[in-house]
Scaffold this motif. Structure first.
Motif, short mmCIF file in Angstrom:
data_model
loop_
_atom_site.label_atom_id
_atom_site.label_comp_id
_atom_site.label_asym_id
_atom_site.label_seq_id
_atom_site.Cartn_x
_atom_site.Cartn_y
_atom_site.Cartn_z
N ARG A 314 0.83 -1.21 0.00
CA ARG A 314 0.00 0.00 0.00
C ARG A 314 0.85 1.25 0.00
O ARG A 314 0.51 2.25 -0.64
N VAL A 315 1.97 1.22 0.68
CA VAL A 315 2.88 2.36 0.68
C VAL A 315 3.47 2.57 -0.71
O VAL A 315 3.51 3.69 -1.23
N GLU A 316 3.93 1.48 -1.32
CA GLU A 316 4.65 1.60 -2.59
C GLU A 316 3.74 1.79 -3.80
O GLU A 316 4.15 2.39 -4.79
N PRO A 321 -1.17 4.73 -10.87
CA PRO A 321 -2.42 4.85 -11.64
C PRO A 321 -2.98 3.51 -12.09
O PRO A 321 -4.18 3.42 -12.40
N GLN A 322 -2.16 2.48 -12.17
CA GLN A 322 -2.64 1.17 -12.59
C GLN A 322 -3.30 0.39 -11.45
O GLN A 322 -4.02 -0.57 -11.70
N VAL A 323 -3.07 0.80 -10.20
CA VAL A 323 -3.51 0.01 -9.04
C VAL A 323 -4.85 0.52 -8.54
O VAL A 323 -4.98 1.66 -8.09
N LEU A 324 -5.88 -0.32 -8.62
CA LEU A 324 -7.21 0.06 -8.15
C LEU A 324 -7.45 -0.33 -6.70
O LEU A 324 -8.17 0.36 -5.98
N GLY A 334 -4.33 -9.87 -3.06
CA GLY A 334 -4.61 -9.53 -4.45
C GLY A 334 -4.37 -8.05 -4.70
O GLY A 334 -4.70 -7.21 -3.87
N ILE A 335 -3.78 -7.76 -5.85
CA ILE A 335 -3.55 -6.37 -6.30
C ILE A 335 -4.33 -6.20 -7.59
O ILE A 335 -3.97 -6.75 -8.63
N GLU A 336 -5.43 -5.46 -7.52
CA GLU A 336 -6.28 -5.29 -8.70
C GLU A 336 -5.78 -4.14 -9.55
O GLU A 336 -5.58 -3.02 -9.07
N LEU A 337 -5.59 -4.41 -10.85
CA LEU A 337 -5.07 -3.43 -11.78
C LEU A 337 -6.18 -2.87 -12.67
O LEU A 337 -7.23 -3.50 -12.85
#
Length: 388
Positions: A314-316, A321-324, A334-337
């Motif tokens: 979350r910090v990085e 802009p790609q990370v929702l 999970g990292i939603e793009l």
């Protein structure tokens, strides 16, 4: 290496591994990789754990198979351990998560039959995934899973995951036929979607009030993945039925369906079975996996390192802009793009030496071994930041 004789059910990367140890894998050329997939939540205690190597070697030299025509000591031991850890009472062992979920669905059918319901219904969730047998596909969601396989068996009603209003609606319309609710506490294949806080507790009350079975698919979340033995324990409930696989065998095929006694006794001799299920090797491995998790404090480590990994991501990435969204629990993240990144897993391996998975086209799914340490957390964060 050629795959010409294999059916084209997978699209594997041009990458093959020769050996593994702990959180690391080495390819045929000797290059090292940090494994942040763990065989899709399977190798929870890491690759080639010496305790498991010893147990497998010893058991292979003693006894691999006798069939369930005879008592199997390791099967009984593993059932007792899982019952004590989960608060459930009895277990049936098979060879995979899909088989475990088929077992749960058969229990639901028998539950309805005992109540005199001729056409029982099971409530399942939108975007769920429960396996690739015809029955578990019918309980799953997503056109890509079902394409070409209609008409599927079973009677299911789909509701929105986390939507109690939708559950009330189907209760009013179909309540007399509903016998069970089946769901994942965290939807893994759909992009690591945790159930909203309080949702499982509300489902537990709803099912208890109506005599329905609450059936939890903990195939990905179970065996410590979320920081407790089972994800449901974080909601302070106990289901009627729970299914396990993946991390229970750390790579040796095994599945399990656990149930309360009142549900388990719906099975009678001959009503269900498995040739290989509960064999001495698989069940000894299962017992050894539980020993390792307890002795090495891996539940606590999964919770601690999972919090660290979420916080660092979350910090990085929070301003990227790609990370929702960045979500998860324990070491299931999970990292939603914003847009599909279909070559991301290949680039991560090739450029960063980190193995990760992309599900639903645009969700980076992280499922590292529960032995992950803080330095490896930083390696994963740096790799993803560079890739994006």
């Amino acid at each position: 290496m050629t795959a010409a004789c294999l059916m084209t059910t997978y699209q594997p990367l041009v990458l093959s591994f020769a050996r593994g140890l702990g959180t690391r894998l080495w390819d045929q050329q000797g290059r090292e990789y940090l494994d942040a997939v763990a065989g899709v939540a399977v190798t929870n205690v890491g690759h080639s754990h010496p305790r498991l190597v010893t147990a497998i070697s010893e058991q292979a030299g003693l006894l691999l198979h006798t069939s369930n025509l005879y008592g199997i000591d390791w099967q009984q031991r593993l059932a007792q351990r899982l019952a004590r850890l989960s608060g459930l009472d009895q277990a049936f062992f098979n060879n995979s998560g899909a088989e475990a979920n088929e077992t749960a669905l058969k229990l639901a059918r028998l539950h309805g039959w005992k109540k005199g319901i001729e056409q029982p219904l099971v409530v399942v969730m939108e975007n769920a995934f429960h396996g690739r047998t015809l029955g578990t596909m019918a309980a799953s969601d997503g056109p890509s899973v079902r394409l070409g396989f209609q008409r599927l068996p079973g009677d299911f009603i789909k509701v929105g995951f986390g939507d109690l209003t939708a559950l009330d609606t189907v209760t009013r319309e179909f309540g007399a036929r509903i016998v069970a609710v089946l769901l994942e506490p965290i939807q893994g294949e759909s992009g690591v979607q945790p159930a909203p806080p309080g949702y499982l507790k509300a489902l537990r009350a709803h099912c208890s009030q109506r005599g329905w079975l609450l059936m939890l698919d903990e195939i990905q979340t179970g065996i410590g993945r979320t920081g407790t033995w089972f994800a449901f324990q974080q909601e302070g409930i106990v289901p009627d039925v729970m299914t396990l696989a993946k991390g229970l065998g750390n790579g040796i095929p095994i599945g399990a369906c656990l149930a309360r006694t009142s549900v388990a006794k719906l099975f009678t001799p001959g009503s269900h079975g498995s040739t290989f299920g509960g064999n001495p090797l698989a069940c000894r491995v299962g017992c050894t996996v539980l020993d390792i998790i307890e002795e090495q404090g891996l539940l606590e480590n999964a919770a601690r390192q999972g919090e660290r990994l979420l916080a660092r991501l979350r910090v990085e990435l929070s301003e990227h802009p790609q990370v929702l969204a960045i979500r998860g629990r324990g070491l299931m993240i999970g990292i939603e793009l914003a847009t599909p990144q279909r070559d991301l897993a290949e680039r991560a391996a090739r450029e960063q030496g980190v193995l990760l998975n992309v599900t639903r086209g645009k969700v980076i799914r992280l499922l590292p071994p529960l032995t992950l340490d803080s330095k490896e957390v930083e390696m994963i964060v740096r790799a993803i930041a560079r890739l994006l």
